[in-house]
Motif scaffolding. Structure first.
Motif, PDB file in Angstrom:
ATOM      1  N   ASN A   1      -4.575  -7.232   3.699  1.00  0.00           N
ATOM      2  CA  ASN A   1      -5.734  -7.604   2.723  1.00  0.00           C
ATOM      3  C   ASN A   1      -6.309  -6.269   2.757  1.00  0.00           C
ATOM      4  O   ASN A   1      -6.760  -6.434   1.436  1.00  0.00           O
ATOM      5  CB  ASN A   1      -5.901  -8.834   3.682  1.00  0.00           C
ATOM      6  N   GLU A   2      -6.349  -6.258   4.177  1.00  0.00           N
ATOM      7  CA  GLU A   2      -7.522  -4.858   3.617  1.00  0.00           C
ATOM      8  C   GLU A   2      -6.547  -3.607   4.022  1.00  0.00           C
ATOM      9  O   GLU A   2      -7.917  -2.465   3.386  1.00  0.00           O
ATOM     10  CB  GLU A   2      -8.590  -5.143   5.241  1.00  0.00           C
TER      11      GLU A   2
ATOM     12  N   THR B   1     -11.831   1.951   3.404  1.00  0.00           N
ATOM     13  CA  THR B   1     -12.461   3.242   3.300  1.00  0.00           C
ATOM     14  C   THR B   1     -12.525   4.358   4.229  1.00  0.00           C
ATOM     15  O   THR B   1     -12.144   5.579   3.920  1.00  0.00           O
ATOM     16  CB  THR B   1     -13.582   2.917   2.273  1.00  0.00           C
TER      17      THR B   1
ATOM     18  N   ALA C   1      -5.119  -1.102   1.975  1.00  0.00           N
ATOM     19  CA  ALA C   1      -5.019  -0.630   0.851  1.00  0.00           C
ATOM     20  C   ALA C   1      -6.611  -0.461   0.726  1.00  0.00           C
ATOM     21  O   ALA C   1      -6.842   0.517  -0.529  1.00  0.00           O
ATOM     22  CB  ALA C   1      -4.167  -1.620  -0.424  1.00  0.00           C
ATOM     23  N   GLU C   2      -7.038  -1.265   0.729  1.00  0.00           N
ATOM     24  CA  GLU C   2      -8.709  -1.205   0.122  1.00  0.00           C
ATOM     25  C   GLU C   2      -9.588  -0.792   1.503  1.00  0.00           C
ATOM     26  O   GLU C   2     -11.118  -0.457   0.999  1.00  0.00           O
ATOM     27  CB  GLU C   2      -9.647  -2.556   0.235  1.00  0.00           C
TER      28      GLU C   2
ATOM     29  N   PHE D   1       0.719  -1.438   0.111  1.00  0.00           N
ATOM     30  CA  PHE D   1      -0.168   0.103   0.084  1.00  0.00           C
ATOM     31  C   PHE D   1       1.043   1.733  -0.225  1.00  0.00           C
ATOM     32  O   PHE D   1       0.340   2.366   0.553  1.00  0.00           O
ATOM     33  CB  PHE D   1      -0.897   0.075   1.064  1.00  0.00           C
TER      34      PHE D   1
END
Lengths: 282, 336
Positions: free
Chosen positions: B288-289, B294, B291-292, A216
């Motif tokens: 897993n989470e 919100t 980058a996504e 990321f």
């Protein structure tokens, strides 16, 4: 238990435990070869020039390569090295020269701390420090994360290698009336150069193999990009994406890319061991 | 008492006698005339300061960013097992549990194996063989974690699914530990891959610790008629604390390991005692989470997990280093 029986029992136990240790070694080395064997055999179809000269093929098509990912990895590592190497190197020199004092001790401890921080946490920090203000994923953020990872390794090897230089070198320089900083830069550093240099290469090897801090920050990119403020591809994220893809051809490419990665890392590691051992086993 | 004081003083004055020469040679010494030296010292100190600043920055930024989550959930963040991004509810217990379960499981398997290898390397292998064998073991540590993940997905998981797990269910299915269906992906795969990954560090530190035990101890045991193994047990007793610190460092690695675990653990936020079920770790949920993520609270909660992970590894490493430092003081350098 009679004396004879006890003796037999002790000899039996001795033989058994000793062979257990041998077996555990065999098991561990067996795993190493298993991993290498699979990497080669599964990726063999794609270990070719296409892999390193071609762009990724469109989804669904066979073939293609990871030219953009290789260039991306190099850019990311170059960005990390740009500040990771000077910080690591000079901090290492400082620690080698300053044995005592709370500051040196704190920095030495923090180097160990940095070394133990999970790379994913460093990715989170790079996200906060670079991605959030810029409002986009970028090569810069990935490079920032890799630099942090490189610093502790370089600092530690630099300090150790300088300490291995015989103090007679230093004394000789000082006896000639050369200032300490010149003695350091022109006498001691050249003497420790081989070790420090390979230490730096080892940290580069580590940075190239890192995936977690890029997920990321640099994010990844299927297209050619060398823009520093845009998402960029890397070999490790390429492997991650291709490993999870439902196409057999892509999975094989992931294996082939792993093969290149492993070879790169192994060669750098073996050189490091060879150089550090040859120079300083007196 | 007074005698031991005297001893102590003698030792110190002995050290002092060596010191002045060393101090004169170091940058912090008495020669402060040369301006070049002054500049050089301060430049290097500045870079050393950057290392310190980086760590402070990391802790500060993570704390600030996770503050909304810390304030919102308080202690329930680590005690609640509701991880529900849809309703903006975050409890990290399943991940903490998964991290501890997988790391401790891996440690349980890796320590005996590593100690065995370390014994072979330091006590049994002839000198010419020891170096190359050590190097092979340490090459395992050089393999990037993504490659372990790949190996896990395509080699280990299918093998577990078709051979190992059906067997485990058949023979040991009555134990809660082996209850469930053979998915392949899950806690067992994570534990096994972690075991391989932490073997090298535990092995090389244990080996160095054993080697630091003076030969006289082995010779004394042998002279009393001990078998080779019995002599090794004497060595093991002396290296106990070193092996403990090796294990802690290995645990620190296991706790922070991300890619390989993420790829094989199955990624499910459930707490289960069975090693057959899919799970999640703190590191894998980040991978897993993150980058996504919100909502702001979602990101903040994930950063709090990163902060917790940081603190965990910090404590583990500090304890381990402390032990290594004490051994080094007693026996001489131990490369860790």
């Amino acid at each position: 238990m009679s004396t004879a029986a006890l003796y037999t029992w002790r000899k039996f136990k001795n033989a058994m435990m000793l062979s257990m240790t041998g077996l555990s070694l065999l098991a561990v080395i067996g795993v190493l070869f298993l991993i290498l064997a699979y990497t080669v055999s599964k990726g063999i179809n794609h270990i070719n020039w296409d892999l390193i000269t071609q762009m990724p093929a469109p989804v669904g098509e066979e073939g293609g390569g990871m030219a953009n990912a290789i260039v991306g990895s190099l850019i990311l590592v170059a960005l990390g090295s740009a500040y990771g190497i000077p910080v690591g190197l000079f901090a290492g020199i400082y620690l080698a020269e300053t044995e005592k004092g709370w500051f040196a001790r704190t920095v030495r401890f923090l180097t160990e701390v940095l070394n133990g921080i999970p790379s994913i946490v460093i990715g989170v920090v790079a996200f906060i420090v670079v991605v959030l203000p810029m409002k986009r994923f970028s090569a810069l953020a990935g490079g920032f994360a890799l630099g942090i990872l490189m610093i502790p390794l370089i600092t530690r090897t630099t300090e150790e290698m300088i300490r291995l230089v015989p103090s007679s070198f230093r004394e000789a320089g000082l006896a000639l009336g050369i200032p300490r900083w010149k003695t350091m830069l022109f006498v001691i550093l050249p003497a420790a150069f081989k070790g420090i240099f390979t230490g730096i290469f080892l940290s580069i090897a580590r940075a190239i193999g890192e995936t977690a801090p890029l997920l990321f920050t640099a994010l990844g990119n299927r297209f050619w990009s060398t823009e520093l403020d845009q998402p960029i591809a890397s070999m490790t994220v390429f492997i991650y994406d291709y490993a999870r893809a439902p196409f057999d051809d892509w999975n094989q490419q992931a294996w082939a890319a792993s093969f290149i990665l492993i070879m790169l890392v192994f060669v750098l590691n073996i050189i490091f061991r060879f150089v550090t051992r040859k120079t300083y086993t007196a | 008492m007074s005698l031991s004081m005297q001893d102590h003083n003698d030792q110190r004055s002995g050290q002092q006698a060596v010191r002045p020469a060393a101090r004169a040679l170091s940058l912090g010494g008495m020669f402060r005339k040369n301006p070049g030296d002054l500049i050089f010292e301060n430049v290097t100190r500045f870079f050393a300061f950057i290392v310190l600043a980086l760590v402070v920055l990391m802790v500060y930024e993570m704390t600030v960013q996770s503050w909304p989550s810390i304030q919102h959930f308080g202690f329930s963040f680590v005690s609640s097992s509701d991880w529900d991004p849809v309703n903006d509810l975050y409890g990290a217990l399943p991940f903490i549990y998964g991290t501890l379960f997988s790391s401790l499981g891996a440690l349980l398997l890796a320590v005996p194996l590593s100690v065995g290898v370390a014994i072979f390397l330091s006590e049994i292998a002839p000198g010419w063989l020891e170096q190359p064998l050590s190097m092979l073991v340490e090459l395992l540590a050089a393999i990037p974690s993504i490659v372990y993940g790949l190996f896990g997905i395509f080699v280990m998981v299918p093998w577990l699914q078709t051979d190992i797990q059906p067997f485990l269910i058949e023979e040991f299915g009555w134990m809660p530990l082996f209850e469930g269906a053979p998915y392949g992906f899950g806690m067992l795969a994570a534990i096994l891959i972690l075991t391989i990954m932490i073997l090298p560090i535990i092995t090389s530190i244990s080996r160095d610790v054993m080697r630091a035990i003076p030969d006289t101890q082995r010779e004394a045991a042998m002279a009393l008629g001990a078998t080779r193994w019995e002599a090794i047990r004497i060595v093991l007793t002396g290296s106990k604390s070193g092996i403990l610190s090796a294990a802690l460092l290995g645990l620190g690695r296991a706790v922070g390991e991300t890619m390989a675990v993420t790829m094989v653990i199955g990624n499910s936020a459930d707490i289960s005692i069975s090693v057959l079920n899919p799970a999640h770790t703190m590191a894998s949920v980040l991978a897993n989470e993150f980058a996504e993520a919100t909502s702001q609270l979602y990101v903040s909660s994930l950063i709090e997990i990163a902060l917790l992970l940081f603190v965990m590894t910090l404590i583990l490493n500090a304890i381990a280093r402390g032990i290594v430092w004490r051994i080094t003081k007693r026996y001489g350098a131990v490369a860790a």
